[in-house]
Design an enzyme around this catalytic site. Sequence first.
Site, PDB file in Angstrom:
ATOM      1  N   SER A 163       0.850  -1.191   0.000  1.00 57.37           N
ATOM      2  CA  SER A 163       0.000   0.000   0.000  1.00 57.37           C
ATOM      3  C   SER A 163       0.881   1.235   0.000  1.00 57.37           C
ATOM      4  O   SER A 163       2.034   1.191   0.458  1.00 57.37           O
ATOM      5  CB  SER A 163      -0.897   0.020   1.241  1.00 57.37           C
ATOM      6  OG  SER A 163      -1.522   1.282   1.409  1.00 57.37           O
ATOM      7  N   TYR A 180      -1.339  -1.095  10.245  1.00 55.93           N
ATOM      8  CA  TYR A 180      -1.489  -1.294   8.800  1.00 55.93           C
ATOM      9  C   TYR A 180      -0.319  -0.669   8.049  1.00 55.93           C
ATOM     10  O   TYR A 180       0.279  -1.305   7.180  1.00 55.93           O
ATOM     11  CB  TYR A 180      -2.813  -0.676   8.347  1.00 55.93           C
ATOM     12  CG  TYR A 180      -3.067  -0.811   6.863  1.00 55.93           C
ATOM     13  CD1 TYR A 180      -3.527  -2.021   6.326  1.00 55.93           C
ATOM     14  CD2 TYR A 180      -2.861   0.251   5.994  1.00 55.93           C
ATOM     15  CE1 TYR A 180      -3.771  -2.161   4.966  1.00 55.93           C
ATOM     16  CE2 TYR A 180      -3.102   0.123   4.630  1.00 55.93           C
ATOM     17  CZ  TYR A 180      -3.559  -1.074   4.126  1.00 55.93           C
ATOM     18  OH  TYR A 180      -3.789  -1.209   2.776  1.00 55.93           O
TER      19      TYR A 180
END
Length: 279
Positions: A163, A180
Amino acid sequence: MSAQADVQLKEFKSLFSLDGKVAVVTGGSRGLGLHAASGLLQAGCSQVFITSRKAQACEEACAALNALGCKGKAISVPADQAKSSDIERLVKEVEKHTDHVDILFANAGATWGAPFDEHPEEAFAKVMDLNVKSVFVCTQKFAPLLRKRATLEDPSRIVITASIAGIGVGSLGANATFGYSASKAAALHLARNLAVELGPQGILTTAIAPGFFPTKMASGLMELTGGTKELAAANPNQRLGVPEDIAGTVVYLCSRAGSHVNGGHIVLDGGAVNGRSRL
């Protein structure tokens, strides 16, 4: 070598073909995984195994993929990537259909948002386990099948979903995604390490780093950070990601066109990470 020879490309028509290849897509029942699976199937894969935690979701995804009318077939194999025992079972189920795998798209992942002072330790651990450790375990368990037909001339592929949160700074404040963001940075570096380890064995490892795509996992955070229209307007290319962005990139990385890409990553965010520097 003559100029005429220089401009000729070997079998250009098959440059992006995945004819007859076998692929496994984790987290493939929806979102980015489903987009990638669609691209792999339409590029010629003979078998695309769809796996995620929920059996019904896998069956529905396979029904939609098989309705595309491609030569290949999508096959449902539900498994929880957070459990090593389930990953081992997944490999055994895949082996019932094929003696080799050419492509592993390691896409299963999770996120968690909470303010810094309230961010649960167990949530951080859960995200790190699924987004990093499980990716490693999955590649390790599938390695024998990936090696089966891999050659330096026609390598097998591992593509890991990271990401842009692992490149820049992810969401902070009330919806901070510390685990994350850290996990996706780790996923990018894991891809580099796997590339060096497995490259000489005929297995190339790369990563993609998507920005915002309208998916179920991202939708909540997208609404909390302004909604799709505002996020699109703030992006340098004035839009969010669409299915073709994922499908095309994964097909490129897994085809002959991407056979000299190893250990790198492709950012799929329309310039969002760079645009943030102006804020």
